[in-house]
Write a protein that holds these residues in place. Sequence first.
Motif, PDB file in Angstrom:
ATOM      1  N   ARG A 101       0.824  -1.209   0.000  1.00  0.00           N
ATOM      2  CA  ARG A 101       0.000   0.000   0.000  1.00  0.00           C
ATOM      3  C   ARG A 101       0.859   1.262   0.000  1.00  0.00           C
ATOM      4  O   ARG A 101       0.436   2.298  -0.480  1.00  0.00           O
ATOM      5  CB  ARG A 101      -0.939   0.013   1.197  1.00  0.00           C
ATOM      6  N   GLU A 102       2.056   1.156   0.556  1.00  0.00           N
ATOM      7  CA  GLU A 102       2.956   2.302   0.604  1.00  0.00           C
ATOM      8  C   GLU A 102       4.287   1.928  -0.035  1.00  0.00           C
ATOM      9  O   GLU A 102       4.805   0.834   0.181  1.00  0.00           O
ATOM     10  CB  GLU A 102       3.195   2.756   2.049  1.00  0.00           C
ATOM     11  N   ILE A 103       4.808   2.862  -0.802  1.00  0.00           N
ATOM     12  CA  ILE A 103       6.094   2.656  -1.460  1.00  0.00           C
ATOM     13  C   ILE A 103       6.822   3.994  -1.468  1.00  0.00           C
ATOM     14  O   ILE A 103       6.192   5.048  -1.584  1.00  0.00           O
ATOM     15  CB  ILE A 103       5.911   2.078  -2.884  1.00  0.00           C
ATOM     16  N   THR A 104       8.124   3.952  -1.321  1.00  0.00           N
ATOM     17  CA  THR A 104       8.874   5.206  -1.275  1.00  0.00           C
ATOM     18  C   THR A 104       9.104   5.745  -2.685  1.00  0.00           C
ATOM     19  O   THR A 104       9.162   4.981  -3.653  1.00  0.00           O
ATOM     20  CB  THR A 104      10.242   5.013  -0.586  1.00  0.00           C
ATOM     21  N   SER A 105       9.248   7.044  -2.760  1.00  0.00           N
ATOM     22  CA  SER A 105       9.546   7.664  -4.052  1.00  0.00           C
ATOM     23  C   SER A 105      10.908   7.189  -4.554  1.00  0.00           C
ATOM     24  O   SER A 105      11.133   7.104  -5.764  1.00  0.00           O
ATOM     25  CB  SER A 105       9.499   9.187  -3.947  1.00  0.00           C
ATOM     26  N   ALA A 106      11.800   6.842  -3.632  1.00  0.00           N
ATOM     27  CA  ALA A 106      13.118   6.330  -4.026  1.00  0.00           C
ATOM     28  C   ALA A 106      12.988   5.006  -4.774  1.00  0.00           C
ATOM     29  O   ALA A 106      13.681   4.779  -5.769  1.00  0.00           O
ATOM     30  CB  ALA A 106      14.004   6.154  -2.795  1.00  0.00           C
ATOM     31  N   GLU A 107      12.097   4.132  -4.314  1.00  0.00           N
ATOM     32  CA  GLU A 107      11.886   2.856  -5.001  1.00  0.00           C
ATOM     33  C   GLU A 107      11.356   3.078  -6.414  1.00  0.00           C
ATOM     34  O   GLU A 107      11.797   2.427  -7.362  1.00  0.00           O
ATOM     35  CB  GLU A 107      10.900   1.980  -4.225  1.00  0.00           C
ATOM     36  N   ILE A 108      10.419   3.995  -6.542  1.00  0.00           N
ATOM     37  CA  ILE A 108       9.862   4.293  -7.862  1.00  0.00           C
ATOM     38  C   ILE A 108      10.944   4.876  -8.762  1.00  0.00           C
ATOM     39  O   ILE A 108      11.074   4.491  -9.923  1.00  0.00           O
ATOM     40  CB  ILE A 108       8.655   5.243  -7.756  1.00  0.00           C
ATOM     41  N   GLY A 109      11.737   5.785  -8.220  1.00  0.00           N
ATOM     42  CA  GLY A 109      12.823   6.385  -8.997  1.00  0.00           C
ATOM     43  C   GLY A 109      13.804   5.344  -9.506  1.00  0.00           C
ATOM     44  O   GLY A 109      14.234   5.396 -10.665  1.00  0.00           O
ATOM     45  N   GLU A 110      14.143   4.376  -8.671  1.00  0.00           N
ATOM     46  CA  GLU A 110      15.076   3.324  -9.090  1.00  0.00           C
ATOM     47  C   GLU A 110      14.460   2.420 -10.158  1.00  0.00           C
ATOM     48  O   GLU A 110      15.146   1.987 -11.084  1.00  0.00           O
ATOM     49  CB  GLU A 110      15.548   2.504  -7.888  1.00  0.00           C
ATOM     50  N   ILE A 111      13.172   2.146 -10.038  1.00  0.00           N
ATOM     51  CA  ILE A 111      12.487   1.347 -11.064  1.00  0.00           C
ATOM     52  C   ILE A 111      12.525   2.085 -12.400  1.00  0.00           C
ATOM     53  O   ILE A 111      12.847   1.503 -13.441  1.00  0.00           O
ATOM     54  CB  ILE A 111      11.029   1.039 -10.645  1.00  0.00           C
ATOM     55  N   VAL A 112      12.218   3.376 -12.361  1.00  0.00           N
ATOM     56  CA  VAL A 112      12.227   4.181 -13.587  1.00  0.00           C
ATOM     57  C   VAL A 112      13.625   4.196 -14.195  1.00  0.00           C
ATOM     58  O   VAL A 112      13.791   3.975 -15.401  1.00  0.00           O
ATOM     59  CB  VAL A 112      11.731   5.621 -13.316  1.00  0.00           C
ATOM     60  N   LEU A 113      14.639   4.431 -13.371  1.00  0.00           N
ATOM     61  CA  LEU A 113      16.007   4.483 -13.889  1.00  0.00           C
ATOM     62  C   LEU A 113      16.436   3.149 -14.493  1.00  0.00           C
ATOM     63  O   LEU A 113      17.077   3.123 -15.547  1.00  0.00           O
ATOM     64  CB  LEU A 113      16.980   4.899 -12.786  1.00  0.00           C
TER      65      LEU A 113
END
Length: 175
Positions: A101-113
């Motif tokens: 339900r919660e995910i850090t913006s850092a995790e999303i950023g790493e996925i995008v990169l």
Amino acid sequence: MLCPICQDTNSRVLESRSAESGKSIRRRRECMNCQHRFTTYERIEFLTITIIKRDGKKESFDKSKLLRGIIRSCEKTGIEVSQLEAFVNQIEVELQGKCQREITSAEIGEIVLSKLSGISEVAYIRFASVYRKFQGIRDFVDTLNHLQNQKENLEFTATVPQNSEISLQQDVINV
């Protein structure tokens, strides 16, 4: 289903078909009371994802916000917006697959990169410069070196035959 005209709950389905590339079902209905015809859609309800920002604030995941950032990093690279929309959809599916339900913006950023590195090196650097808050040229150089090392490692593993270690060891033994 409530009729939008008379609010009667009694309706019949006239037609059903897949819509939005299989992500929903479109149904044509007819009210049994007033004979008004209307359309309804049935969609999968996804898990609501909350993003935890760097400063600890929380906000709902906004696919369009992510898309805007990626479009910005891909400007003048020749990548079509439709490709980027599909790219963001893949990321959303990946996030939904985590069942968190919660995910850090850092995790999303790493996925995008990680995904951008395979699409465009320029977009990767642009996105990284904003996401990682580059302070100077050293940050760019470090990221470029990291990207170059990744590329060289991929090229090396792609060109080295899998049995090369075995044959090298056999040559040493025979000598």
